[in-house]
Enzyme design. Structure first.
Site, PDB file in Angstrom:
ATOM      1  N   ASN A  73       2.171  -4.456  -5.929  1.00  9.10           N
ATOM      2  CA  ASN A  73       2.216  -5.795  -5.335  1.00  9.10           C
ATOM      3  C   ASN A  73       3.561  -6.444  -5.610  1.00  9.10           C
ATOM      4  O   ASN A  73       3.937  -6.640  -6.767  1.00  9.10           O
ATOM      5  CB  ASN A  73       1.091  -6.647  -5.910  1.00  9.10           C
ATOM      6  CG  ASN A  73      -0.279  -6.086  -5.558  1.00  9.10           C
ATOM      7  OD1 ASN A  73      -0.826  -6.394  -4.512  1.00  9.10           O
ATOM      8  ND2 ASN A  73      -0.830  -5.256  -6.436  1.00  9.10           N
ATOM      9  N   LYS A  88       0.831  -1.200   0.000  1.00 12.51           N
ATOM     10  CA  LYS A  88       0.000   0.000   0.000  1.00 12.51           C
ATOM     11  C   LYS A  88       0.877   1.266   0.000  1.00 12.51           C
ATOM     12  O   LYS A  88       0.699   2.170  -0.808  1.00 12.51           O
ATOM     13  CB  LYS A  88      -0.916   0.017   1.221  1.00 12.51           C
ATOM     14  CG  LYS A  88      -1.780  -1.225   1.404  1.00 12.51           C
ATOM     15  CD  LYS A  88      -2.818  -1.383   0.337  1.00 12.51           C
ATOM     16  CE  LYS A  88      -3.844  -2.462   0.663  1.00 12.51           C
ATOM     17  NZ  LYS A  88      -3.287  -3.807   0.797  1.00 12.51           N
ATOM     18  N   LYS A 101      -8.513   2.162   3.430  1.00 15.99           N
ATOM     19  CA  LYS A 101      -8.018   0.784   3.421  1.00 15.99           C
ATOM     20  C   LYS A 101      -6.955   0.590   4.497  1.00 15.99           C
ATOM     21  O   LYS A 101      -6.149   1.487   4.758  1.00 15.99           O
ATOM     22  CB  LYS A 101      -7.453   0.412   2.053  1.00 15.99           C
ATOM     23  CG  LYS A 101      -6.285   1.256   1.575  1.00 15.99           C
ATOM     24  CD  LYS A 101      -5.703   0.765   0.255  1.00 15.99           C
ATOM     25  CE  LYS A 101      -6.626   0.986  -0.912  1.00 15.99           C
ATOM     26  NZ  LYS A 101      -5.948   0.670  -2.213  1.00 15.99           N
ATOM     27  N   ASP A 146      -1.449  -2.286  -9.517  1.00 12.38           N
ATOM     28  CA  ASP A 146      -2.897  -2.120  -9.569  1.00 12.38           C
ATOM     29  C   ASP A 146      -3.174  -0.708 -10.060  1.00 12.38           C
ATOM     30  O   ASP A 146      -2.696   0.271  -9.466  1.00 12.38           O
ATOM     31  CB  ASP A 146      -3.527  -2.348  -8.195  1.00 12.38           C
ATOM     32  CG  ASP A 146      -3.552  -3.818  -7.814  1.00 12.38           C
ATOM     33  OD1 ASP A 146      -3.244  -4.660  -8.673  1.00 12.38           O
ATOM     34  OD2 ASP A 146      -3.865  -4.120  -6.651  1.00 12.38           O
ATOM     35  N   ARG A 149     -10.010  -6.409 -13.200  1.00 12.47           N
ATOM     36  CA  ARG A 149     -10.939  -7.055 -12.275  1.00 12.47           C
ATOM     37  C   ARG A 149     -12.184  -6.181 -12.199  1.00 12.47           C
ATOM     38  O   ARG A 149     -12.132  -5.070 -11.666  1.00 12.47           O
ATOM     39  CB  ARG A 149     -10.303  -7.223 -10.892  1.00 12.47           C
ATOM     40  CG  ARG A 149      -9.246  -8.321 -10.779  1.00 12.47           C
ATOM     41  CD  ARG A 149      -7.865  -7.919 -11.327  1.00 12.47           C
ATOM     42  NE  ARG A 149      -7.319  -6.726 -10.721  1.00 12.47           N
ATOM     43  CZ  ARG A 149      -6.601  -6.703  -9.595  1.00 12.47           C
ATOM     44  NH1 ARG A 149      -6.348  -7.808  -8.957  1.00 12.47           N
ATOM     45  NH2 ARG A 149      -6.099  -5.566  -9.148  1.00 12.47           N
TER      46      ARG A 149
END
Length: 314
Positions: free
Chosen positions: A282, A124, A159, A272, A224
């Site tokens: 990631n 993150k 988050k 992402d 996604r």
């Protein structure tokens, strides 16, 4: 070559969708000898970092896909490459094993991704090093700072910094009557730091996973697509995977980030991207290999092994 894969327990891997299994199959197809190292199998003794490693043979049968052979104790520097593929949680036990792999690297082991780079790039927080690539973001445990952020942008995503698969993510709006309790819950009453990002409405078109391998860009992204009524595209949260060729914007982002991240020793990275903004980086065990190949025919795992061979031979 001898290639060791540090993975979650072999018996728990789902061969029909697991990128680590795809890598093993591609490595074996290229004539390499492959080994499996399961969690807890790496240790230091008498100054040498070693592992309980098992030779493994893999097949294309997703139900009966592997055969393990007798386990042996092997110093990590005796492998041509060690591939780090253990899934989070990124807890203290995970950090301890990055220290062991780092010592192994000092002893000549070739570890991918570089252990220190994994440890230094929280999936993150790492985006903060690339402010030109991200949406408005704040990291804090202050209730007031979070409230001000939501008020300024109207819509925001909250988050946790240690989550995966979309867990613990909230879409909040200015004036939301539940805002206080959401902040209290995520920050544990101001004792735990979280991330807030400006909500990107482009999420309706998908949260794109773009893969970078050894400084090169995989030409397809895995978008996604969130379920109706959902703001998370994560497949673990019900997102539908759809492979797509990279757009010009995607390619600009990917090529820029590939140079930066490979320079840090990050051989395999999953960006992402929502719209034109990077939302996460990631570095532990990026996935999407199987879905991209199934939908486009492009063999990401084969690219991974080819690029690995090139690096090892350079």
């Amino acid at each position: 070559m001898k290639i060791a894969f540090h993975v979650d327990p072999i018996a728990k891997l789902k061969a029909y969708k697991d990128s680590s299994v795809a890598m093993m199959r591609a490595a074996q197809a290229r004539g390499h000898q492959i080994f499996a190292i399961e969690p807890g199998g790496v240790f230091s003794s008498r100054g040498v970092v070693q592992a309980f490693a098992q030779p493994i043979a893999v097949s294309d049968d997703d139900h009966d896909w592997y055969e393990l052979y007798e386990k042996a104790t092997i110093p990590l520097n005796e492998f041509d490459a060690v591939i780090e593929r253990k899934d989070p949680p990124f807890d203290m036990e995970y950090i301890y094993h990055t220290y062991l792999f780092e010592r192994a690297a000092d002893q000549g082991a070739r570890v991918f991704n570089r252990p220190g780079a994994i440890r230094d790039n929280n999936e993150k927080m790492a985006i903060l090093k690339h402010p030109d690539m991200i949406a408005a973001t704040t990291v804090t445990r202050s209730t007031q700072v979070l409230r001000d952020f939501v008020h300024e942008y109207g819509d925001a995503i909250f988050k946790p910094l240690d989550g995966m698969g979309g867990s613990g993510i909230f879409h909040v709006r200015d004036g939301d009557k539940n805002l206080s309790v959401i902040i209290e819950t995520l920050t544990r009453h101001g004792t735990q730091t979280i991330m807030a990002q400006r909500f990107l409405p482009e999420i309706v078109d998908g949260d794109k996973r773009i893969l970078l391998i050894g400084g090169e860009v995989v030409p397809f992204a895995l978008a996604r697509i969130p379920m109706i009524g959902e703001t998370r595209g994560n497949m673990a949260a019900g997102g539908r995977p759809e492979a797509r060729p990279l757009t010009d914007s995607d390619r600009h982002i990917a090529e820029t980030m590939a140079k930066r991240l490979w320079a840090e020793g990050l051989f395999l990275v999953g960006l992402d991207v929502i719209g034109s903004k990077v939302t996460e980086i990631n570095v532990t065990s990026p996935t999407g290999f199987v879905e991209i190949k199934a939908q486009t025919g492009f063999d990401v795992a084969a690219m991974f092994i080819r690029n690995l061979e090139s690096v090892l031979q350079s």
